[in-house]
Scaffold this motif. Structure first.
Motif, PDB file in Angstrom:
ATOM      1  N   UNK A  30      -4.393  20.457  25.984  1.00 34.36           N
ATOM      2  CA  UNK A  30      -3.402  21.260  26.703  1.00 34.36           C
ATOM      3  C   UNK A  30      -3.624  22.761  26.533  1.00 34.36           C
ATOM      4  N   UNK A  31      -3.572  23.462  27.622  1.00 31.99           N
ATOM      5  CA  UNK A  31      -3.678  24.920  27.649  1.00 31.99           C
ATOM      6  C   UNK A  31      -2.479  25.453  28.419  1.00 31.99           C
ATOM      7  N   UNK A 122      -0.427   1.506  31.301  1.00 29.42           N
ATOM      8  CA  UNK A 122       0.223   1.559  29.996  1.00 29.42           C
ATOM      9  C   UNK A 122      -0.829   1.758  28.919  1.00 29.42           C
ATOM     10  N   UNK A 123      -0.780   2.863  28.144  1.00 30.90           N
ATOM     11  CA  UNK A 123      -1.804   3.140  27.136  1.00 30.90           C
ATOM     12  C   UNK A 123      -1.390   2.688  25.733  1.00 30.90           C
ATOM     13  N   UNK A 124      -2.387   2.493  24.876  1.00 31.71           N
ATOM     14  CA  UNK A 124      -2.161   2.165  23.469  1.00 31.71           C
ATOM     15  C   UNK A 124      -2.977   3.127  22.598  1.00 31.71           C
ATOM     16  N   UNK A 125      -2.542   4.377  22.479  1.00 26.37           N
ATOM     17  CA  UNK A 125      -3.327   5.352  21.695  1.00 26.37           C
ATOM     18  C   UNK A 125      -3.125   5.170  20.190  1.00 26.37           C
ATOM     19  N   UNK A 203       1.673  14.553  26.225  1.00 27.03           N
ATOM     20  CA  UNK A 203       2.926  14.813  25.506  1.00 27.03           C
ATOM     21  C   UNK A 203       2.987  14.035  24.195  1.00 27.03           C
ATOM     22  N   UNK A 204       2.502  12.808  24.215  1.00 21.43           N
ATOM     23  CA  UNK A 204       2.526  11.972  23.015  1.00 21.43           C
ATOM     24  C   UNK A 204       1.658  12.578  21.916  1.00 21.43           C
ATOM     25  N   UNK A 205       0.460  12.993  22.252  1.00 21.85           N
ATOM     26  CA  UNK A 205      -0.432  13.584  21.250  1.00 21.85           C
ATOM     27  C   UNK A 205       0.179  14.866  20.679  1.00 21.85           C
ATOM     28  N   UNK A 206       0.804  15.637  21.547  1.00 20.02           N
ATOM     29  CA  UNK A 206       1.481  16.863  21.106  1.00 20.02           C
ATOM     30  C   UNK A 206       2.600  16.537  20.124  1.00 20.02           C
ATOM     31  N   UNK A 219      -2.568  14.914  11.880  1.00 20.51           N
ATOM     32  CA  UNK A 219      -2.724  13.766  12.773  1.00 20.51           C
ATOM     33  C   UNK A 219      -3.991  13.981  13.582  1.00 20.51           C
ATOM     34  N   UNK A 220      -4.838  12.964  13.648  1.00 23.51           N
ATOM     35  CA  UNK A 220      -6.043  13.087  14.466  1.00 23.51           C
ATOM     36  C   UNK A 220      -6.224  11.866  15.348  1.00 23.51           C
ATOM     37  N   UNK A 221      -6.584  12.135  16.599  1.00 19.93           N
ATOM     38  CA  UNK A 221      -6.908  11.091  17.569  1.00 19.93           C
ATOM     39  C   UNK A 221      -8.425  10.983  17.741  1.00 19.93           C
ATOM     40  N   UNK A 222      -9.170  11.624  16.848  1.00 27.41           N
ATOM     41  CA  UNK A 222     -10.637  11.563  16.851  1.00 27.41           C
ATOM     42  C   UNK A 222     -11.068  10.093  16.858  1.00 27.41           C
ATOM     43  N   UNK A 223     -11.995   9.699  17.741  1.00 31.42           N
ATOM     44  CA  UNK A 223     -12.340   8.276  17.860  1.00 31.42           C
ATOM     45  C   UNK A 223     -12.798   7.621  16.562  1.00 31.42           C
ATOM     46  N   UNK A 224     -13.550   8.340  15.731  1.00 35.09           N
ATOM     47  CA  UNK A 224     -14.054   7.758  14.478  1.00 35.09           C
ATOM     48  C   UNK A 224     -14.055   8.823  13.388  1.00 35.09           C
TER      49      UNK A 224
END
Length: 441
Positions: A30-31, A122-125, A203-206, A219-224
């Protein structure tokens, strides 16, 4: 104006004095900018000028003069910050800007609508929560495992707080649980129309990152993020509807339309990974031995395949696309997936590589006999697949050249790093280069 009434952390109503205007860059990060609340109507009707020359994936100095126009349907107030947020579209010279990811998805949705379809996703992050310690030594705040409730899961209150804040930003939490990895978590939220779901992912990641910060956590959503630990995926549950009817519903399983949609995704799977798994680190997750899919296949209830058809009742027919991860730009990912599926419907492609058994346990000969191919092993290979795929290229629209140019530089920088460290190109270890580039972003 769709204003959402919220409350501050102390429970007192707080009218926001400032509004964040949000778009995303080529990476889905997001920017934007903040304006006084009094300029909101101007942001909706006329737009707010800004300099886009330094936005990753935009066109440099040629994009010095851009306009952001707010989408009033996305207005929401942030309860822990006392501000409001709104998504919107980017314009250049009075026309939609070609590299605006949200605009790319909007065009895709318009193409689907011309065919009479509406897409729901529908996502599952998944994400990890780490203790802050000022180094790259990643300290885990809990030793919990899959679905652990109390004994080992020490951050369950953080998950609950995230879920309590989510409705303020338009998300409806459905299931909260600890994931397989220590300190790994998942909060599923209700499916929605494709554009709204893409907004919801941002919005969820934020929200997750902000609440984690309040508790002194990363919190990190980095894949690995951790070698030897499960990666963070973002499985996508997808269905197409027509006149309030789920057209994926068939007799005893998926409809012919749904099967053709699956056939389209399988046909374009190699090119799609460049967009659904767009980082160097994404391919440290897509390896055998974990739940992340590697083989291009599909099946009913089979969690080893790229596409799984979950059990469903009534109108709940859908497919689960299992390779995407949270580093994907959701707008570009959705646009390419939907166009690949639509290509399958138009060409009536039959889905090949059906598997009822564990694909990982098949030998190479068996997989070849069934027609099961393998996803690209790295970002460089995925980009080559993208260049050869007309449908996926066209789905990216005006963002295609920007995306490929940016990602090729990313891959080249990583290869140069490996050479400087005398590391093989196919190393599965998570490098410091990856942590520095992806951990916080």
């Amino acid at each position: 104006m769709n204003e959402v009434s919220t409350a501050s952390r102390t429970g007192e109503a707080k009218k926001p004095g400032f509004i964040q205007l949000i778009f995303v860059d080529i990476n889905g990060v997001p920017k934007g900018m903040e304006i006084p609340a009094g300029r909101y109507e101007e942001a909706v009707e006329k737009g707010i000028a800004f300099d886009g020359s330094s936005i990753p994936g935009f066109q440099g100095i040629a994009d010095s003069d851009l306009i952001f126009k707010a989408d009033p349907d996305t207005y929401a107030e942030v309860p822990w910050e006392g501000i409001a947020r709104v998504y919107g579209y980017v314009y250049k010279d009075g026309k939609p800007y070609k590299a605006d990811p949200r605009g790319v998805l909007k065009k895709t949705i318009e193409k689907l609508e011309k065919e009479g379809f509406k897409a729901y996703i529908g996502p599952e992050p998944e994400f990890y929560l780490f203790k802050k310690n000022g180094t790259w030594e990643l300290h885990l705040p809990d030793g919990g495992g899959y679905f652990d409730l109390v004994t080992l899961d020490r951050v369950r209150e953080v998950r609950r707080e995230i879920a309590l804040y989510m409705p303020a930003l338009g998300l409806v939490p459905e299931v909260l649980h600890h994931e397989v990895g220590n300190a790994q978590h998942e909060i599923d939220f209700r499916y929605n129309e494709a554009l709204r779901t893409a907004d919801n992912i941002v919005s969820f990641k934020y929200t997750v990152k902000a609440v984690a910060e309040l508790h002194g956590l990363h919190a990190t959503f980095m894949p690995k993020p951790l070698y030897g630990f499960p990666g963070n995926g973002m499985h996508l549950h997808i269905s197409l509807w027509k006149e309030e009817e789920n057209i994926f519903v068939g007799e005893g399983g998926l409809s012919e339309t749904a099967l053709h949609f699956v056939g389209g995704i399988l046909k374009h799977a190699k090119a799609l990974t460049a967009v659904t798994n767009p980082t160097v680190n994404s391919y440290k997750r897509l390896v055998p031995g974990y739940e992340a899919p590697v083989y291009i296949s599909w099946g009913y209830r089979n969690r080893s395949t790229l596409i799984r058809v979950p059990a469903f009742w009534g109108n709940g027919a859908r497919i689960e696309y299992r390779c995407p991860d949270p580093s994907a730009n959701p707008y570009l990912a959705f646009a390419t997936i939907l166009m690949a599926g639509l290509d399958g419907i138009k060409r009536k492609l039959e889905p090949e590589a059906y598997a009822e058994t564990n694909v990982y346990e098949m030998d190479d000969t068996t997989r070849k006999k069934v027609g099961i191919e393998t996803l690209p092993e790295n970002l460089g290979g995925a980009l080559e697949g993208l260049k050869r795929d007309r449908i996926v290229r066209e789905a990216l629209g005006g963002a295609y050249e920007n995306f490929v140019t940016y990602k090729e530089r990313e891959w080249e920088a990583y290869v140069e790093y490996l050479e400087s460290m005398n590391l093989p190109e196919n190393t599965k270890k998570v490098t410091e280069w990856e942590l520095e580039r992806y951990f916080h972003v």
